[in-house]
Design an enzyme around this catalytic site. Sequence first.
Site, PDB file in Angstrom:
ATOM      1  CD  GLU A 335      -2.991  -0.721   2.395  1.00 46.58           C
ATOM      2  OE1 GLU A 335      -4.174  -1.016   2.185  1.00 46.58           O
ATOM      3  OE2 GLU A 335      -2.601  -0.208   3.466  1.00 46.58           O
ATOM      4  CB  CYS A 336       0.823   4.350   0.052  1.00 44.93           C
ATOM      5  SG  CYS A 336       1.196   6.102  -0.259  1.00 44.93           S
ATOM      6  N   GLY A 337       3.483   3.504   0.258  1.00 45.45           N
ATOM      7  CA  GLY A 337       4.921   3.323   0.398  1.00 45.45           C
ATOM      8  C   GLY A 337       5.349   1.894   0.151  1.00 45.45           C
ATOM      9  CB  SER A 435      -3.193   0.301  -5.369  1.00 39.06           C
ATOM     10  OG  SER A 435      -3.834   0.399  -4.117  1.00 39.06           O
TER      11      SER A 435
END
Length: 445
Positions: A335-337, A435
């Site tokens: 997720e993200c990072g 994502s």
Amino acid sequence: MTITAPRGIIIAAPRSGAGKTTVTLGLLRALARRGMRVQPFKCGPDYIDLAFHTVAARRTSFNLDGWAMSAAQLQGLVSAVTADADIAVVEGVMGLFDGAPQPGRAGRGSAADIAALLGWPVLLVLDVSGQTETAAAIALGCAKFRADVQIAGVILNRVASERHRALIDPGFKTIGLDVLGALARNETLTLPERHLGLVQAQEITAIESHLDNLADQISRSVDLDALLARARIGHSREQAGDAGFGIRPPGQRIALASDAAFSFSYPHLLRHWRAAGADIVPFSPLNDDAPDAAADAVWLPGGYPELHAGRLAAAQAFLAGLRAMAARGVPIHGECGGYMTLGAGLEDAKGTRHGMAGLLGLETSFVSRRLHLGYRHATLLADCSLGVKGASVHGHEFHYATILSEADDPLIACRDASGRAIAERGSRRGSVTGSFLHVLSGEAA
């Protein structure tokens, strides 16, 4: 069986930056020092404040997100985690009535919505810098705006002097709203910040002394007994069991990246996974730990990999462990990072490129920062750690990375809170997915 939430109060303000977090942290620590079992919560999708709450109250804080979570999910979570608490303290989000845009309605996910749903009154924090009786007019507007939201009193923040306080008080006597305390202007009470908000609790070496200082200030400046007297028992409801959050455990044994680079895990999801029987095994990529080889799923949450990109690129045991598990077909999600770390490369703010795991083709950069912010509703385009193809997930996007390239198949079709299609697509390659969404809840296909 009818169940009732404990006494609770919501700390809110007319706008962001008024001092909600300062008051909340000081109050949590002050009440905990009295021997009370204080259950903290945070309205909205924020993940940084939760860690501060947890340290201050010595009890895990949870998100209450009225946009991403249903009423049953919210009430079920509150009932479960407050079962042995003396009082619940909720920190609001943005301004009291501010929420995400929704077609056909004014907003959704505001602190006011949580107050109305749970039946807990609001303690209004007012930044009175440059104001006197106008502060009372603002408080009166908040008190009258919604009939289903009760303002229990106010705390004045950033009061310049006793004379300033004396000029403010008459307005509140006129409207009949009690001032429960006043905090003097004091920059030492403010926590350090960076581009995603506060610096993380684990990064502040003097966090305990800072929280004790906040608690001292709150204890001196706020009538805690009067505040406690205004907390109210929440709305009762018929017990319906744990509603769950629609995101199944991605495996029976989940290797969870957990350190200063990967700290944005939502506690309600981890709790839900454990309740479903999953074992969660933390590991630290920054310490060059490989994920547990016996795990049948790997989860890399968001955080600040861009601040530690050099260390992550040099963490050979960590990267080799990820690659070996991907080669075996173990589901890995970022997720993200975490998504950026699974990619091919990350360019830091100085323009230096750092090689990442290379399990996805994503290339990101922080040279030219661009804010991506808001709630997201996504439909899964394939089976993955988040659910089955066609299922919906609700999440939040908050980052400054620029996508240079995404070379793999898309993972999601994404819309914002108003229903408008947006570019966020995620990536999937074999058993590896990712994502920029921080997922809060999901729905079955």
